[in-house]
Design a protein around this motif. Structure first.
Motif, PDB file in Angstrom:
ATOM      1  N   GLY A 227     -86.311  16.349  -3.832  1.00  0.00           N
ATOM      2  CA  GLY A 227     -85.714  15.519  -5.062  1.00  0.00           C
ATOM      3  C   GLY A 227     -85.973  14.192  -4.790  1.00  0.00           C
ATOM      4  O   GLY A 227     -86.495  13.559  -6.157  1.00  0.00           O
ATOM      5  N   LEU A 228     -85.918  13.588  -3.910  1.00  0.00           N
ATOM      6  CA  LEU A 228     -86.087  12.252  -3.511  1.00  0.00           C
ATOM      7  C   LEU A 228     -87.530  11.873  -3.694  1.00  0.00           C
ATOM      8  O   LEU A 228     -88.040  10.811  -4.055  1.00  0.00           O
ATOM      9  CB  LEU A 228     -85.539  11.735  -2.204  1.00  0.00           C
ATOM     10  N   GLN A 229     -88.485  12.596  -3.136  1.00  0.00           N
ATOM     11  CA  GLN A 229     -89.981  12.551  -3.451  1.00  0.00           C
ATOM     12  C   GLN A 229     -90.169  12.460  -4.837  1.00  0.00           C
ATOM     13  O   GLN A 229     -90.926  11.624  -5.319  1.00  0.00           O
ATOM     14  CB  GLN A 229     -90.594  13.840  -2.721  1.00  0.00           C
ATOM     15  N   ARG A 230     -89.635  13.337  -5.685  1.00  0.00           N
ATOM     16  CA  ARG A 230     -89.949  13.262  -7.057  1.00  0.00           C
ATOM     17  C   ARG A 230     -89.450  11.856  -7.801  1.00  0.00           C
ATOM     18  O   ARG A 230     -89.984  11.281  -8.623  1.00  0.00           O
ATOM     19  CB  ARG A 230     -89.139  14.411  -7.922  1.00  0.00           C
ATOM     20  N   ARG A 231     -88.112  11.643  -7.469  1.00  0.00           N
ATOM     21  CA  ARG A 231     -87.641  10.226  -7.963  1.00  0.00           C
ATOM     22  C   ARG A 231     -88.902   9.114  -7.612  1.00  0.00           C
ATOM     23  O   ARG A 231     -88.741   8.272  -8.077  1.00  0.00           O
ATOM     24  CB  ARG A 231     -86.210  10.301  -7.441  1.00  0.00           C
TER      25      ARG A 231
END
Length: 912
Positions: free
Chosen positions: A247-251
């Motif tokens: 999720g953090l990678q996508r953000r």
């Protein structure tokens, strides 16, 4: 001792010069092998897990304590840490410490009691408490069941106490406390409050590293945490921060992509983080786009997360396709339409860009055919194109625009059509195996794949061509490598392996390394194909030497000519290859007749080039017999021609000597694709303006006329700009050359006089030629006031200094000798500073103090620095100056009595 940490830095932990444990592998010295134990900025060196909190992965003191447990009384049997404690150890004997831990009823509570009752660990240098904590951590790891009991109420109480101590601890205590008390599972509230406090103090790196070790990422805003580090060009730390959190990678990917949108101004973001000394040269849309694509590939994320970068990439591909079709005429109409359809799709913005590209072209017949094939609206097309479009519709013509008539002027395949064999099955391979593997013969190898223009990952190879004398075999890779085809994949890989490994068969290629990598990516059984290769000759290496002494490079002062293999074929055989099918769809089955002939010619021409070079090596400036020098069983480069040995980088020849011009009086404007060339020319004192990404090339012509500049460009805009500016005012640069070679070519072409005094007379970052000289004492004061306790890292990703780095030097071990840096400028005075914190010049430029390593400030003999008044970049004299002088020594004009750089400067360093 950490060379980055100043002597008065409380964050230096116990790695200072006064540490007497430097030679003791058992003393827990953070510099011995564990780069993270005493340095919160170094990241986590654990085995791939940035949050594991275990610093023993690279620590030679960790050892295997179970083989000879010091607590059991054996200090030597297999424990590298159990040896004799050296004199000066802040704690003494590790063996005694381990025995003491074993004797305690509750060693964890004992450690906390010691830390609560002591203030020594709050000091700057090595402390007894930090040593004890590290030894306790190692002792716990060496136990059969390491670590404290899981989940008990006692552990929760200990964690609460440890957290209170952690928020006041120096770096040397953070790692062992996190590991001993399993603080990844502790109450998050005080830890999060501490992270927020670090951010408010401007300690962004420490905040991210601590959050990573404690696994706090899900509880923090990824944009808040990562933005200051992205501004400081510390993407490596941010990558470790989001590692393991999709999720953090996508953000993060979406954030970086938003910085690439048209009209985005990174200065707005930088103003929201005044404590972050940012790197504008590392945040250009081009650099950011590359990082976005790399992260998307690394994390395996959906391209829909980075629409701005993907759209810009598609636009660049669209421009390239229009150039290939409308200017070079080297792409068939059918292939052009297919690729444009795939790129533009339903994207209205790209459709608008396509219309503008077509409207700017002068050939109404070709543009009308393109508009007809793509069903483009007539309202945005020029009237001449609309008229031609109506004529085509009346004729009912769906045919391609009139041929450019290039076929007869191109290389013709000398074998009959029936000698082109298409192999798509195991039976086909078995039938022709003897011809393919005949010992002692010469074969040429080539590959084709469907072009993806960088938007769909690495493409799979579609066709493999193997040419022998009198015949060409086309191997259908999708069929031969299909898992559903039974024995075909194994039969194919075995045949190719035998072909590559046989030293008696001479294999020819052009850029063989790239072809073999693509083959290995398509067929895992051939992943090591390059290592299997025996008895090969890459004609690309021969071509590089031919170009040194042959005609001027293509695209310089003339129409765009053949490139690559097509140019080599023209130089050796007299006619270029017809490349109109090069970018066609090689995945389509059945292949078209023109594709089959092109693929066969692409491979067979290599044989004819090789035979011609072997027959007449002297004609092509090759010393000796090429065939004998590359006898079977060897893979080496042919001997260099004598001219190449004398001038290894000379690739352009000036036909007429132009009037000499001084470097500082030479003014150019560069295409946005030539930023590397721009930096090299600025490095030599040339006044260089660079078009912004996406800026219309007509702007270059406008600037050139207004300011008397020369236009340096590449590709599509060259012909129009040359027509607008006239002869001698526009130069097309060969993009196959490296930036340093391009710079030398430009200098020679325009007869520019460059002296050593010109080197670094301009800022490579902003083109400003006005500097202020700063004394070392004032620089120390400014760095201290700015809060930068240490310079940029010198290890890992953050430490890698690219070849485009702007500093004049980086603290060499020896003085630079006769090549000195002394630009005409005045001293920086208090009146020149608009503010001291942050240090800002009257021009508004903020001094980039984060780029000054602490080691340079302490370097003996360095008396002053220089700051660019345009962008605030800080320079100092060092090894980079000598490297540049050495790299450009063949074009530098030496003053009388000054020795040549190769003699005066000593051994040259690495290329700048």
């Amino acid at each position: 001792m950490d060379p980055r940490a100043p002597a008065d830095d409380p964050a230096a932990g116990d790695a200072t010069a006064g540490d007497a444990t430097a030679g003791d592998p058992a003393a827990g010295d953070t510099t011995a092998g564990d780069p993270t134990a005493g340095d919160p900025t170094a990241g986590d060196a654990t085995a791939g897990d940035p949050a594991a909190g275990d610093a023993t992965a690279g620590d030679p003191t960790a050892g295997d304590a179970t083989a000879g447990d010091p607590a059991a009384g054996d200090a030597t049997a297999g424990d590298p840490a159990a040896g004799d404690a050296t004199a000066g150890d802040p704690a003494g004997d590790p063996v005694s410490a381990w025995r003491g831990f074993a004797a305690l009823a509750d060693p964890l509570a004992g450690l906390l009691d010691m830390l609560d009752g002591s203030r020594g660990w709050r000091g700057r240098g090595p402390s007894l408490e930090a040593w004890v904590a590290r030894e306790l951590k190692r002792w716990l790891q060496a136990r059969p069941h390491p670590g404290p009991p899981q989940g008990g109420p006692g552990l929760r109480q200990l964690q609460a106490r440890a957290v209170k101590i952690l928020v006041e601890s120096p770096p040397a205590l953070v790692e062992p406390l996190v590991s001993i008390f399993q603080l990844q599972d502790a109450d998050r509230s005080p830890l999060l409050a501490h992270v927020h406090r670090l951010r408010q103090e401007g300690r962004f790196k420490e905040a991210v590293v601590l959050s990573t070790k404690l696994r706090l990422q899900p509880h923090l805003d990824v944009e808040e945490m990562s933005t200051p580090l992205l501004l400081q060009d510390k993407l490596g730390l941010v990558e470790r921060y989001v590692d393991g959190f999709p999720g953090l990678q996508r953000r993060l990917l979406s954030l970086l992509d938003s910085w690439c949108r048209p009209g985005f101004d990174v200065h707005v973001v930088a103003r929201r983080h005044p404590q972050a000394a940012w790197r504008p040269d590392r945040l250009s849309p081009r650099v950011l786009s590359r990082q976005v694509l790399r992260l998307r590939e690394r994390f395996g994320l959906d391209p829909a997360l980075c629409p701005h970068v993907v759209t810009q990439q598609r636009l660049a591909s669209l421009r390239y396709l229009c150039y290939k079709r409308l200017v070079e005429r080297s792409l068939s109409q059918e292939s052009w339409v297919e690729h444009v359809h795939g790129l533009v799709g339903q994207n209205e913005w790209l459709q608008e860009q396509l219309l503008q590209l077509l409207a700017s072209h002068d050939d109404a017949a070709v543009v009308a055919q393109c508009a007809l094939d793509l069903s483009l609206p007539e309202g945005r097309l020029p009237a001449t194109v609309v008229t031609e479009l109506s004529r085509l519709r009346l004729q009912g013509s769906a045919a391609e625009a009139p041929s450019e008539g290039r076929t007869d002027d191109c290389y013709q395949l000398p074998i009959a059509r029936e000698d082109i064999r298409f192999l798509a099955s195991w039976e086909d391979l078995a039938r022709h195996e003897a011809e393919l593997l005949q010992p002692g013969q010469v074969v040429s190898v080539d590959l084709e794949w469907r072009p993806s223009f960088g938007v769909g990952g690495r493409p799979q190879a579609s066709l493999m061509q193997v040419a022998v004398e009198g015949r060409v075999f086309l191997l259908d890779l999708p069929q031969l490598l299909s898992p559903a085809r039974g024995q075909e994949p194994q039969a194919f890989s075995q045949l190719v392996s035998r072909l590559l490994a046989d030293p008696s068969i001479t294999k020819l290629g052009y850029g063989m390394a790239g072809d073999l990598r693509s083959l290995g990516a398509s067929c895992p059984a051939l992943a090591q194909a390059q290592k299997q290769l025996r008895g090969s000759l890459d004609l690309l290496q021969v071509h590089k030497q031919l170009r040194v002494v042959d005609a001027p490079a293509p695209g310089v002062d003339g129409a765009a000519g053949p490139r690559g293999l097509s140019l080599l074929v023209q130089q050796v055989l007299g006619k270029p290859l017809d490349k109109t099918q090069q970018l066609s769809n090689w995945d389509r089955r059945p292949l078209g007749e023109e594709q089959l002939v092109y693929a066969a010619a692409d491979a067979y021409c290599l044989l004819e080039v090789y035979w011609a070079l072997c027959r007449e090596p002297a004609r092509f400036h090759l010393s000796g017999d090429l065939g004998r020098s590359l006898r079977p069983g060897r893979s080496e480069k042919p001997p260099l021609p004598q001219q190449a040995l004398a001038y290894p980088q000379q690739v352009l020849e000036v036909k007429e000597a132009a009037p000499e011009v001084q470097a500082r009086a030479f003014r150019v404007v560069c295409d946005s694709m030539l930023q590397g060339l721009a930096r090299r020319l600025r490095c030599l004192g040339v006044d260089v303006l660079v078009l912004g990404t996406g800026e219309d090339h007509r702007r270059a012509a406008e600037v050139a006329r207004q300011e008397g500049r020369i236009v340096l460009t590449s590709g599509l805009p060259y012909h129009k700009l040359q027509a607008q500016l006239g002869a001698g005012r526009c130069l097309a640069v060969d993009c196959s050359l490296k930036a340093q070679q391009q710079a030398k070519a430009v200098i020679r072409h325009f007869n520019v006089r460059v002296t050593q005094d010109d080197i670094f007379s301009r800022c490579q970052a902003c083109n400003c030629d006005q500097y202020l000289k700063v004394s070392k004492d004032m620089m120390k004061q400014l760095v201290r006031l700015s809060g930068h306790r240490e310079g940029p890292g010198r290890t890992g990703e953050e430490a890698a200094q690219s070849e485009d780095e702007l500093e004049t030097g980086s603290a060499p071990e020896e003085p630079p000798g006769p090549c000195t840096y002394d630009p005409p400028c005045r001293w920086l005075e208090e009146a020149d500073l608009q503010t001291r914190v942050p240090a800002t010049l009257g021009s508004g430029a903020q001094l980039q103090l984060s780029g000054v390593p602490a080691g340079v400030l302490r370097r003996p003999g360095l008396r002053h620095f220089y700051c660019c008044t345009g962008c605030g970049k800080v320079f100092w004299e060092g090894s980079h100056l000598r490297r540049v002088a050495a790299n450009f020594r063949d074009i530098l004009q030496m003053a009388p009595g000054i020795p040549e750089p190769s003699q005066a400067l000593g051994p040259a360093g690495s290329p700048s």
